[in-house]
Write a protein that holds these residues in place. Sequence first.
Motif, PDB file in Angstrom:
ATOM      1  N   UNK A   1      26.165 -55.416   1.431  1.00  0.00           N
ATOM      2  CA  UNK A   1      27.519 -55.621   0.908  1.00  0.00           C
ATOM      3  C   UNK A   1      28.041 -56.931   1.485  1.00  0.00           C
ATOM      4  N   UNK A   2      28.760 -57.690   0.660  1.00  0.00           N
ATOM      5  CA  UNK A   2      29.246 -59.002   1.086  1.00  0.00           C
ATOM      6  C   UNK A   2      30.628 -59.226   0.493  1.00  0.00           C
ATOM      7  N   UNK A   3      31.580 -59.641   1.358  1.00  0.00           N
ATOM      8  CA  UNK A   3      32.954 -59.889   0.935  1.00  0.00           C
ATOM      9  C   UNK A   3      33.141 -61.356   0.560  1.00  0.00           C
ATOM     10  N   UNK A   4      34.038 -61.601  -0.370  1.00  0.00           N
ATOM     11  CA  UNK A   4      34.494 -62.965  -0.609  1.00  0.00           C
ATOM     12  C   UNK A   4      35.492 -63.348   0.482  1.00  0.00           C
ATOM     13  N   UNK A   5      35.717 -64.622   0.660  1.00  0.00           N
ATOM     14  CA  UNK A   5      36.625 -65.084   1.714  1.00  0.00           C
ATOM     15  C   UNK A   5      38.045 -64.604   1.457  1.00  0.00           C
ATOM     16  N   UNK A   6      38.458 -64.557   0.196  1.00  0.00           N
ATOM     17  CA  UNK A   6      39.817 -64.121  -0.128  1.00  0.00           C
ATOM     18  C   UNK A   6      39.993 -62.624   0.056  1.00  0.00           C
ATOM     19  N   UNK A   7      38.919 -61.853   0.088  1.00  0.00           N
ATOM     20  CA  UNK A   7      38.994 -60.409   0.283  1.00  0.00           C
ATOM     21  C   UNK A   7      39.164 -59.607  -0.985  1.00  0.00           C
ATOM     22  N   UNK A   8      39.222 -60.258  -2.135  1.00  0.00           N
ATOM     23  CA  UNK A   8      39.433 -59.528  -3.390  1.00  0.00           C
ATOM     24  C   UNK A   8      38.135 -59.045  -4.018  1.00  0.00           C
ATOM     25  N   UNK A   9      37.041 -59.758  -3.809  1.00  0.00           N
ATOM     26  CA  UNK A   9      35.787 -59.434  -4.478  1.00  0.00           C
ATOM     27  C   UNK A   9      34.762 -58.928  -3.467  1.00  0.00           C
ATOM     28  N   UNK A  10      33.923 -58.004  -3.930  1.00  0.00           N
ATOM     29  CA  UNK A  10      32.894 -57.400  -3.086  1.00  0.00           C
ATOM     30  C   UNK A  10      31.589 -57.398  -3.857  1.00  0.00           C
ATOM     31  N   UNK A  11      30.558 -57.973  -3.251  1.00  0.00           N
ATOM     32  CA  UNK A  11      29.220 -58.008  -3.843  1.00  0.00           C
ATOM     33  C   UNK A  11      28.371 -56.901  -3.241  1.00  0.00           C
ATOM     34  N   UNK A  12      27.740 -56.093  -4.090  1.00  0.00           N
ATOM     35  CA  UNK A  12      26.864 -55.021  -3.629  1.00  0.00           C
ATOM     36  C   UNK A  12      25.499 -55.163  -4.290  1.00  0.00           C
TER      37      UNK A  12
END
Length: 432
Positions: free
Chosen positions: A76-87
């Motif tokens: 799992x990886x977060x975007x810097x802004x915190x809105x998007x999440x990559x799974x």
Amino acid sequence: MNLSLQDPFAVAKEYPESLANALQYGHCVTFQFSHKGDYLASGLSDGSVVIYDLASRGSVIAHLHKHAHIRPITSVSWSVCGRYLLTTAQDWHCKLWDLSLVNSPNHDSAVIRSIIVDGPIWSASINPSNEFQFTASLFEDQAIFVDWSDPLPQNYRISRLESKPLEEHADSDANSSTKSVTLVTAFTHNGRYVFSGTNKGWINVFDTQSLQMVHSMRLTTSNIKNLVMSPNGRKLAVNSSDRIIRQISLPDLVNQQNPDSWEFDVEHKYQDVVNRLQWNSVCFNHNGEFLVASTFGTQSSQDLYIWETSMGSLIKILEGSSEELLEVKWNYSRCMIGSNGLEYGTIYLWSVDFPQKWSALAPDFVEIDDNIEYEEKEDEFDIIDDDILNKRRLEEEDSYVDILTPENHDARGFDTSLRSFIIPINYERPIV
């Protein structure tokens, strides 16, 4: 009120010391803190993702199970802004979630991007400068660079293309029947370059704009298991299967535009020469002054080891978990270390103890351990003229005390003016 009672110098402690909390919601196989440190995303073995709110001591605010994966989550990886999440998962799928939709009535459209790759995925990470770009390392295949700024994603291979002199020195590679495969990737802090580690011990650097390899070096002959870069971009930790963690001093990748002039110097090597411990995962703190690692398959596998990176000395062993620990991550803003267990899938959180200091509210307030006999001052109860009292009141009124403007930086140097995305919560909709 409680934040004001905390000792600001206690907040400045750089590494945790005691186990503070344990989170259990399904079997966690991988997790990641958000960049701001307010949330924690936990990938479960059933293919779903759970999001914890750390501001409320780890309460579950979202469970991403609809349109989720059908195999265990791998990263799992977060975007810097915190809105998007990559799974990513073992079902060959990569999905990008818009967390503003997870608790809304149209939560079925939370997955805004999805792609199927050519095999199971080891790990993936989002580009810090563009949340619609990411890299992923595949099982027994070359790594990929995906740009899905448009609904139709663009998929590119980032393979190792060593020069001929490098191949001549790699005699073991020429005689080996196994091909070189990228196992892990990591972006630089500005997203300009991608570092990749292979199963033959090579560190390759790619330019994200041209997707061409600009630098390559061989660090070891073993598999590279982890590549972790400090947030300031000055240090790189390489964990390999030869039981050695290598700390590399990175050059100035921003100003030195000529990759041929780059020099990667190994500053320290962390290993246990007595017990020959195998390391599962490693991570830096926010300024790269400390390095933490989890161990593998030994009696000490329930502990975390913390080293001081300037001298390379072991300074702390974190205890308290009841199972072997796998991944280890550092929450920079909250000075918290997290790690997930292998057997039960519990997430353990170590943090700093914050003692309350009443002197933080009043500078003249004195804290005492035992009762003392109070001695009255000679002029303490003397009658004071009204003119003198009015003069003192006027002097106090002249001094302006700003209680509305917040501080720009906290005691540890973090910019408090930066605002991250807040996940909306639907209190009427139960989390299942």
